[in-house]
Design a protein around this motif. Sequence first.
Motif, PDB file in Angstrom:
ATOM      1  N   GLY A 138      26.381  12.736  78.947  1.00 24.74           N
ATOM      2  CA  GLY A 138      27.644  12.027  78.837  1.00 24.74           C
ATOM      3  C   GLY A 138      28.341  12.251  77.511  1.00 24.74           C
ATOM      4  O   GLY A 138      29.530  11.974  77.370  1.00 24.74           O
ATOM      5  N   ASP A 139      27.615  12.770  76.534  1.00 25.67           N
ATOM      6  CA  ASP A 139      28.206  13.045  75.227  1.00 25.67           C
ATOM      7  C   ASP A 139      29.001  14.349  75.224  1.00 25.67           C
ATOM      8  O   ASP A 139      29.710  14.642  74.262  1.00 25.67           O
ATOM      9  CB  ASP A 139      27.118  13.110  74.149  1.00 25.67           C
ATOM     10  CG  ASP A 139      26.052  14.166  74.438  1.00 25.67           C
ATOM     11  OD1 ASP A 139      25.706  14.348  75.620  1.00 25.67           O
ATOM     12  OD2 ASP A 139      25.578  14.793  73.477  1.00 25.67           O
TER      13      ASP A 139
ATOM     14  N   PRO B 236      27.606   5.487  83.662  1.00 23.59           N
ATOM     15  CA  PRO B 236      27.040   4.707  82.564  1.00 23.59           C
ATOM     16  C   PRO B 236      26.163   5.590  81.678  1.00 23.59           C
ATOM     17  O   PRO B 236      25.627   6.600  82.133  1.00 23.59           O
ATOM     18  CB  PRO B 236      26.197   3.654  83.270  1.00 23.59           C
ATOM     19  CG  PRO B 236      25.876   4.227  84.608  1.00 23.59           C
ATOM     20  CD  PRO B 236      27.020   5.138  84.959  1.00 23.59           C
ATOM     21  N   VAL B 237      26.082   5.223  80.418  1.00 28.05           N
ATOM     22  CA  VAL B 237      25.364   6.007  79.418  1.00 28.05           C
ATOM     23  C   VAL B 237      23.960   6.275  79.925  1.00 28.05           C
ATOM     24  O   VAL B 237      23.313   5.365  80.433  1.00 28.05           O
ATOM     25  CB  VAL B 237      25.343   5.238  78.071  1.00 28.05           C
ATOM     26  CG1 VAL B 237      24.451   5.938  77.057  1.00 28.05           C
ATOM     27  CG2 VAL B 237      26.749   5.069  77.543  1.00 28.05           C
ATOM     28  N   PRO B 238      23.463   7.460  79.872  1.00 29.48           N
ATOM     29  CA  PRO B 238      23.965   8.668  79.189  1.00 29.48           C
ATOM     30  C   PRO B 238      24.641   9.650  80.139  1.00 29.48           C
ATOM     31  O   PRO B 238      24.698  10.834  79.853  1.00 29.48           O
ATOM     32  CB  PRO B 238      22.673   9.278  78.645  1.00 29.48           C
ATOM     33  CG  PRO B 238      21.679   9.024  79.745  1.00 29.48           C
ATOM     34  CD  PRO B 238      22.062   7.662  80.291  1.00 29.48           C
ATOM     35  N   ARG B 239      25.169   9.191  81.249  1.00 30.32           N
ATOM     36  CA  ARG B 239      25.659  10.105  82.287  1.00 30.32           C
ATOM     37  C   ARG B 239      27.167  10.349  82.236  1.00 30.32           C
ATOM     38  O   ARG B 239      27.915   9.604  81.617  1.00 30.32           O
ATOM     39  CB  ARG B 239      25.299   9.542  83.660  1.00 30.32           C
ATOM     40  CG  ARG B 239      23.812   9.500  83.912  1.00 30.32           C
ATOM     41  CD  ARG B 239      23.500   8.979  85.285  1.00 30.32           C
ATOM     42  NE  ARG B 239      23.684   7.552  85.415  1.00 30.32           N
ATOM     43  CZ  ARG B 239      22.745   6.661  85.185  1.00 30.32           C
ATOM     44  NH1 ARG B 239      21.565   7.041  84.794  1.00 30.32           N
ATOM     45  NH2 ARG B 239      22.985   5.381  85.348  1.00 30.32           N
ATOM     46  N   LYS B 240      27.555  11.401  82.959  1.00 30.57           N
ATOM     47  CA  LYS B 240      28.962  11.660  83.278  1.00 30.57           C
ATOM     48  C   LYS B 240      28.998  12.259  84.674  1.00 30.57           C
ATOM     49  O   LYS B 240      28.022  12.860  85.128  1.00 30.57           O
ATOM     50  CB  LYS B 240      29.614  12.602  82.277  1.00 30.57           C
ATOM     51  CG  LYS B 240      29.172  14.051  82.418  1.00 30.57           C
ATOM     52  CD  LYS B 240      30.020  14.967  81.571  1.00 30.57           C
ATOM     53  CE  LYS B 240      29.504  16.382  81.571  1.00 30.57           C
ATOM     54  NZ  LYS B 240      28.185  16.570  81.010  1.00 30.57           N
ATOM     55  N   THR B 241      30.108  12.057  85.346  1.00 21.02           N
ATOM     56  CA  THR B 241      30.294  12.621  86.682  1.00 21.02           C
ATOM     57  C   THR B 241      31.573  13.431  86.692  1.00 21.02           C
ATOM     58  O   THR B 241      32.628  12.944  86.270  1.00 21.02           O
ATOM     59  CB  THR B 241      30.370  11.495  87.737  1.00 21.02           C
ATOM     60  OG1 THR B 241      29.151  10.751  87.705  1.00 21.02           O
ATOM     61  CG2 THR B 241      30.601  12.061  89.120  1.00 21.02           C
ATOM     62  N   VAL B 242      31.477  14.645  87.155  1.00 15.76           N
ATOM     63  CA  VAL B 242      32.658  15.473  87.396  1.00 15.76           C
ATOM     64  C   VAL B 242      32.811  15.506  88.914  1.00 15.76           C
ATOM     65  O   VAL B 242      31.875  15.822  89.644  1.00 15.76           O
ATOM     66  CB  VAL B 242      32.502  16.883  86.821  1.00 15.76           C
ATOM     67  CG1 VAL B 242      33.784  17.694  87.043  1.00 15.76           C
ATOM     68  CG2 VAL B 242      32.162  16.828  85.335  1.00 15.76           C
ATOM     69  N   TRP B 243      33.990  15.118  89.387  1.00 16.89           N
ATOM     70  CA  TRP B 243      34.222  14.977  90.811  1.00 16.89           C
ATOM     71  C   TRP B 243      35.438  15.785  91.238  1.00 16.89           C
ATOM     72  O   TRP B 243      36.300  16.105  90.424  1.00 16.89           O
ATOM     73  CB  TRP B 243      34.400  13.512  91.203  1.00 16.89           C
ATOM     74  CG  TRP B 243      35.494  12.819  90.452  1.00 16.89           C
ATOM     75  CD1 TRP B 243      35.381  12.130  89.280  1.00 16.89           C
ATOM     76  CD2 TRP B 243      36.884  12.785  90.807  1.00 16.89           C
ATOM     77  NE1 TRP B 243      36.617  11.672  88.881  1.00 16.89           N
ATOM     78  CE2 TRP B 243      37.552  12.052  89.798  1.00 16.89           C
ATOM     79  CE3 TRP B 243      37.613  13.292  91.871  1.00 16.89           C
ATOM     80  CZ2 TRP B 243      38.933  11.817  89.838  1.00 16.89           C
ATOM     81  CZ3 TRP B 243      38.992  13.078  91.912  1.00 16.89           C
ATOM     82  CH2 TRP B 243      39.630  12.333  90.905  1.00 16.89           C
ATOM     83  N   ALA B 244      35.473  16.099  92.509  1.00 18.08           N
ATOM     84  CA  ALA B 244      36.614  16.804  93.092  1.00 18.08           C
ATOM     85  C   ALA B 244      36.795  16.289  94.514  1.00 18.08           C
ATOM     86  O   ALA B 244      35.827  15.907  95.169  1.00 18.08           O
ATOM     87  CB  ALA B 244      36.376  18.305  93.107  1.00 18.08           C
ATOM     88  N   GLU B 245      38.037  16.264  94.958  1.00 14.49           N
ATOM     89  CA  GLU B 245      38.339  15.815  96.318  1.00 14.49           C
ATOM     90  C   GLU B 245      39.128  16.895  97.054  1.00 14.49           C
ATOM     91  O   GLU B 245      40.012  17.519  96.482  1.00 14.49           O
ATOM     92  CB  GLU B 245      39.140  14.515  96.298  1.00 14.49           C
ATOM     93  CG  GLU B 245      38.345  13.346  95.766  1.00 14.49           C
ATOM     94  CD  GLU B 245      39.135  12.058  95.709  1.00 14.49           C
ATOM     95  OE1 GLU B 245      38.487  11.003  95.549  1.00 14.49           O
ATOM     96  OE2 GLU B 245      40.366  12.077  95.811  1.00 14.49           O
ATOM     97  N   LEU B 246      38.766  17.063  98.311  1.00 15.04           N
ATOM     98  CA  LEU B 246      39.468  17.981  99.199  1.00 15.04           C
ATOM     99  C   LEU B 246      40.014  17.185 100.382  1.00 15.04           C
ATOM    100  O   LEU B 246      39.270  16.434 101.011  1.00 15.04           O
ATOM    101  CB  LEU B 246      38.514  19.050  99.733  1.00 15.04           C
ATOM    102  CG  LEU B 246      37.991  20.066  98.733  1.00 15.04           C
ATOM    103  CD1 LEU B 246      36.862  20.882  99.356  1.00 15.04           C
ATOM    104  CD2 LEU B 246      39.106  20.975  98.281  1.00 15.04           C
ATOM    105  N   ASP B 247      41.306  17.330 100.645  1.00 13.90           N
ATOM    106  CA  ASP B 247      41.880  16.713 101.832  1.00 13.90           C
ATOM    107  C   ASP B 247      41.473  17.546 103.038  1.00 13.90           C
ATOM    108  O   ASP B 247      41.654  18.757 103.053  1.00 13.90           O
ATOM    109  CB  ASP B 247      43.410  16.641 101.723  1.00 13.90           C
ATOM    110  CG  ASP B 247      43.853  15.697 100.614  1.00 13.90           C
ATOM    111  OD1 ASP B 247      43.122  14.752 100.290  1.00 13.90           O
ATOM    112  OD2 ASP B 247      44.948  15.926 100.062  1.00 13.90           O
ATOM    113  N   LEU B 248      40.898  16.892 104.038  1.00 16.63           N
ATOM    114  CA  LEU B 248      40.421  17.601 105.220  1.00 16.63           C
ATOM    115  C   LEU B 248      41.481  17.714 106.296  1.00 16.63           C
ATOM    116  O   LEU B 248      41.351  18.491 107.220  1.00 16.63           O
ATOM    117  CB  LEU B 248      39.177  16.888 105.784  1.00 16.63           C
ATOM    118  CG  LEU B 248      37.990  16.826 104.825  1.00 16.63           C
ATOM    119  CD1 LEU B 248      36.874  15.986 105.414  1.00 16.63           C
ATOM    120  CD2 LEU B 248      37.511  18.212 104.467  1.00 16.63           C
TER     121      LEU B 248
END
Length: 146
Positions: free
Chosen positions: A93-94, A132-144
């Motif tokens: 997450g840093d 929440p620490v120590p994590r991060k999430t990279v997300w993406a969305e596709l319209d179906l």
Amino acid sequence: MNLEITRTEPSAPARQFTVLLSPTRRGARLARLLTAAQLTDWGLPSESAAQIVAELAANAAFHGRVPGRDFRLDLIVESGGKRLRIAVTDTRGDRLPSGPGDLGAPVDDSEYGRGLLIVEALADRWGVTAGPVPRKTVWAELDLVP
């Protein structure tokens, strides 16, 4: 008098797939293969989604790697089957990447710096969520649905 109560949760996703993978090149490759297989099983197009997962998983394995800690891949079909959400969570997450619209062009001969540009080109929406620490999430969305 016998009352029967039926509880429904309309906000619950109809389809969800989650897996923990090692932050290695093999784990990133497996994330892409599992995505293609799962989406095919669900009857959904998988080419763009598999490419997005390949880029996000490679970033998790390279930039988000912490020895002994896996990264998580989530595939969720939301909004009544109208949207696919892809999320890759790692334990660095840093090290937050630039967000949508903030990506710079990579140096011409650089081996790195194109992954999130590919995600930005293929996804309808994408972003980074810290914590929440120590994590991060990279997300993406596709319209179906077009």
